[in-house]
Motif scaffolding. Structure first.
Motif, PDB file in Angstrom:
ATOM      1  N   THR A  10       0.852  -1.218  -0.100  1.00 20.88           N
ATOM      2  CA  THR A  10       0.051  -0.007  -0.120  1.00 20.88           C
ATOM      3  C   THR A  10       0.899   1.208  -0.015  1.00 20.88           C
ATOM      4  O   THR A  10       0.237   2.358  -0.201  1.00 20.88           O
ATOM      5  CB  THR A  10      -0.968  -0.101   1.093  1.00 20.88           C
ATOM      6  OG1 THR A  10      -0.246  -0.350   2.719  1.00 20.88           O
ATOM      7  CG2 THR A  10      -2.119  -1.143   1.018  1.00 20.88           C
ATOM      8  N   LEU A 145      -1.497  -8.131  -1.896  1.00 21.46           N
ATOM      9  CA  LEU A 145      -1.240  -6.743  -1.442  1.00 21.46           C
ATOM     10  C   LEU A 145      -0.779  -6.862   0.011  1.00 21.46           C
ATOM     11  O   LEU A 145      -1.580  -7.330   0.899  1.00 21.46           O
ATOM     12  CB  LEU A 145      -2.494  -6.203  -1.716  1.00 21.46           C
ATOM     13  CG  LEU A 145      -2.544  -4.548  -1.082  1.00 21.46           C
ATOM     14  CD1 LEU A 145      -1.608  -3.818  -1.778  1.00 21.46           C
ATOM     15  CD2 LEU A 145      -3.945  -4.103  -0.906  1.00 21.46           C
ATOM     16  N   VAL A 147      -0.779  -4.841   3.232  1.00 19.66           N
ATOM     17  CA  VAL A 147      -1.320  -3.555   3.728  1.00 19.66           C
ATOM     18  C   VAL A 147      -0.645  -3.212   5.199  1.00 19.66           C
ATOM     19  O   VAL A 147      -0.465  -3.888   6.096  1.00 19.66           O
ATOM     20  CB  VAL A 147      -2.915  -3.899   4.112  1.00 19.66           C
ATOM     21  CG1 VAL A 147      -3.296  -2.691   4.953  1.00 19.66           C
ATOM     22  CG2 VAL A 147      -3.703  -4.352   2.766  1.00 19.66           C
ATOM     23  N   ALA A 157      -5.418   0.902   1.238  1.00 20.76           N
ATOM     24  CA  ALA A 157      -5.646  -0.348   0.765  1.00 20.76           C
ATOM     25  C   ALA A 157      -6.835  -0.491  -0.174  1.00 20.76           C
ATOM     26  O   ALA A 157      -6.698  -1.241  -1.369  1.00 20.76           O
ATOM     27  CB  ALA A 157      -5.939  -1.417   2.045  1.00 20.76           C
ATOM     28  N   ALA A 161      -6.297  -1.692  -4.306  1.00 19.32           N
ATOM     29  CA  ALA A 161      -6.952  -2.816  -4.776  1.00 19.32           C
ATOM     30  C   ALA A 161      -7.789  -2.359  -5.773  1.00 19.32           C
ATOM     31  O   ALA A 161      -7.972  -3.361  -6.793  1.00 19.32           O
ATOM     32  CB  ALA A 161      -7.982  -3.481  -3.494  1.00 19.32           C
ATOM     33  N   LEU A 171      -6.997  -9.466  -7.507  1.00 24.14           N
ATOM     34  CA  LEU A 171      -6.426  -9.657  -6.299  1.00 24.14           C
ATOM     35  C   LEU A 171      -6.591 -10.739  -5.680  1.00 24.14           C
ATOM     36  O   LEU A 171      -7.644 -11.274  -5.325  1.00 24.14           O
ATOM     37  CB  LEU A 171      -6.958  -8.380  -5.599  1.00 24.14           C
ATOM     38  CG  LEU A 171      -6.389  -8.335  -4.058  1.00 24.14           C
ATOM     39  CD1 LEU A 171      -4.968  -7.673  -4.157  1.00 24.14           C
ATOM     40  CD2 LEU A 171      -7.229  -7.249  -3.314  1.00 24.14           C
ATOM     41  N   TRP A 174      -4.564 -10.799   0.450  1.00 23.38           N
ATOM     42  CA  TRP A 174      -3.826  -9.614   1.174  1.00 23.38           C
ATOM     43  C   TRP A 174      -3.357  -9.961   2.620  1.00 23.38           C
ATOM     44  O   TRP A 174      -3.894 -11.044   3.288  1.00 23.38           O
ATOM     45  CB  TRP A 174      -4.735  -8.424   1.118  1.00 23.38           C
ATOM     46  CG  TRP A 174      -5.864  -8.490   2.241  1.00 23.38           C
ATOM     47  CD1 TRP A 174      -7.136  -9.120   1.771  1.00 23.38           C
ATOM     48  CD2 TRP A 174      -6.385  -8.219   3.438  1.00 23.38           C
ATOM     49  NE1 TRP A 174      -8.071  -9.166   2.649  1.00 23.38           N
ATOM     50  CE2 TRP A 174      -7.658  -8.543   3.725  1.00 23.38           C
ATOM     51  CE3 TRP A 174      -5.350  -7.225   4.393  1.00 23.38           C
ATOM     52  CZ2 TRP A 174      -8.038  -8.206   4.955  1.00 23.38           C
ATOM     53  CZ3 TRP A 174      -6.002  -7.127   5.569  1.00 23.38           C
ATOM     54  CH2 TRP A 174      -7.309  -7.701   5.884  1.00 23.38           C
ATOM     55  N   LEU A 197     -12.238  -5.707   1.287  1.00 23.46           N
ATOM     56  CA  LEU A 197     -11.498  -6.311   0.346  1.00 23.46           C
ATOM     57  C   LEU A 197     -12.104  -7.409  -0.256  1.00 23.46           C
ATOM     58  O   LEU A 197     -12.473  -8.339   0.579  1.00 23.46           O
ATOM     59  CB  LEU A 197      -9.982  -6.408   0.895  1.00 23.46           C
ATOM     60  CG  LEU A 197      -9.404  -5.029   1.084  1.00 23.46           C
ATOM     61  CD1 LEU A 197      -7.856  -5.445   2.169  1.00 23.46           C
ATOM     62  CD2 LEU A 197      -8.913  -4.372  -0.127  1.00 23.46           C
ATOM     63  N   CYS A 201      -8.009 -12.750   3.039  1.00 23.17           N
ATOM     64  CA  CYS A 201      -6.697 -12.310   3.977  1.00 23.17           C
ATOM     65  C   CYS A 201      -5.674 -13.724   4.295  1.00 23.17           C
ATOM     66  O   CYS A 201      -6.189 -14.652   4.680  1.00 23.17           O
ATOM     67  CB  CYS A 201      -6.983 -11.876   5.390  1.00 23.17           C
ATOM     68  SG  CYS A 201      -5.768 -11.322   6.363  1.00 23.17           S
TER      69      CYS A 201
END
Length: 229
Positions: A10, A145, A147, A157, A161, A171, A174, A197, A201
């Motif tokens: 990010t 990603l 974060v 974030a 995204a 994506l 993250w 998002l 995760c």
């Protein structure tokens, strides 16, 4: 099945390499072969072997396939400044056309799990009007990603995204890297990120006293990547 991802953050200094090394270590623990590339790195040290970047060396240390430093990091610059500025000072043109073959050589080695790490955030300039994100698009890789969880991270974030997906890439996942453990309303911020998002995760990494790849890997899971394919 071979998996390859482009990993971005990010912002700069959000622990992107720390997380990348942890993901590679987690893959190795799962008996997967690993490879990585960090095509552009500034802030390198002068050594008897040439310019060396600490982040690239960390990635190389988690590659199970035999790779040379120059394969992992083909474009290295000494000044700790934006890569396009460091390249300009060194009279090197950083373009997607120049970066692409080097990265593909690493990916073509066919590791079970490969990562290509960017520099800084998603829209890092290269030469002309090109950005490092254009390399990810040319490779067609799904994106992970990182974060950096601190004040303002939700906006960073979500914008990152959104831009990744607007660029036509998926994506894939993250990671919440807690760079500021004193972040106000930490749990609420993490819940908002998880809600907003679209990707799963892969883990929550606390501020570790010593952030070794093994310690970071213990906070991560590759399983959500399988379900997001």
């Amino acid at each position: 099945m071979s998996q390859a991802y482009f990993i971005t953050g990010t912002d700069t200094e959000v622990g992107k390499t720390t997380i990348a090394a942890g993901l590679l270590h987690a893959a190795r623990l799962a008996s997967l072969s690993t490879a990585a590339a960090k095509p552009v790195a500034s802030g390198c040290e002068v050594t008897v072997d040439g310019l060396r970047n600490g982040d690239a060396l960390a990635l190389l240390g988690e590659c199970s396939l035999a790779l040379g430093y120059d394969e992992v990091n083909p474009f290295a610059f000494e000044p700790a400044i934006a890569p396009h500025l460091a390249a300009r000072e060194a009279s090197v043109e950083l373009s997607v056309a120049r970066l692409l073959p080097a990265v593909r050589r690493v990916l073509d080695k066919g590791a079970d799990f490969s990562l290509v790490e960017g520099a800084g955030g998603w829209r890092v300039p290269l030469a002309g009007r090109e950005n490092l994100s254009d390399l990810a698009v040319a490779l067609g890789l799904p994106v992970i990603l990182v974060v950096g969880v601190r004040l303002g991270c939700i906006n960073h974030a979500l914008l990152s995204a959104e831009t990744i997906e607007c660029d036509g890439l998926r994506l894939a996942g993250w990671v919440a890297n807690i760079v500021d453990p004193q972040t106000s309303r930490l749990e609420e911020n993490l819940a908002t990120l998880a809600e907003r998002l679209s990707a799963p995760c892969l883990g929550r990494v606390p501020r570790l006293a010593v952030a070794t790849p093994a310690a970071v890997a213990g906070c991560l899971s590759l399983r959500p990547l399988e379900t997001s394919l």
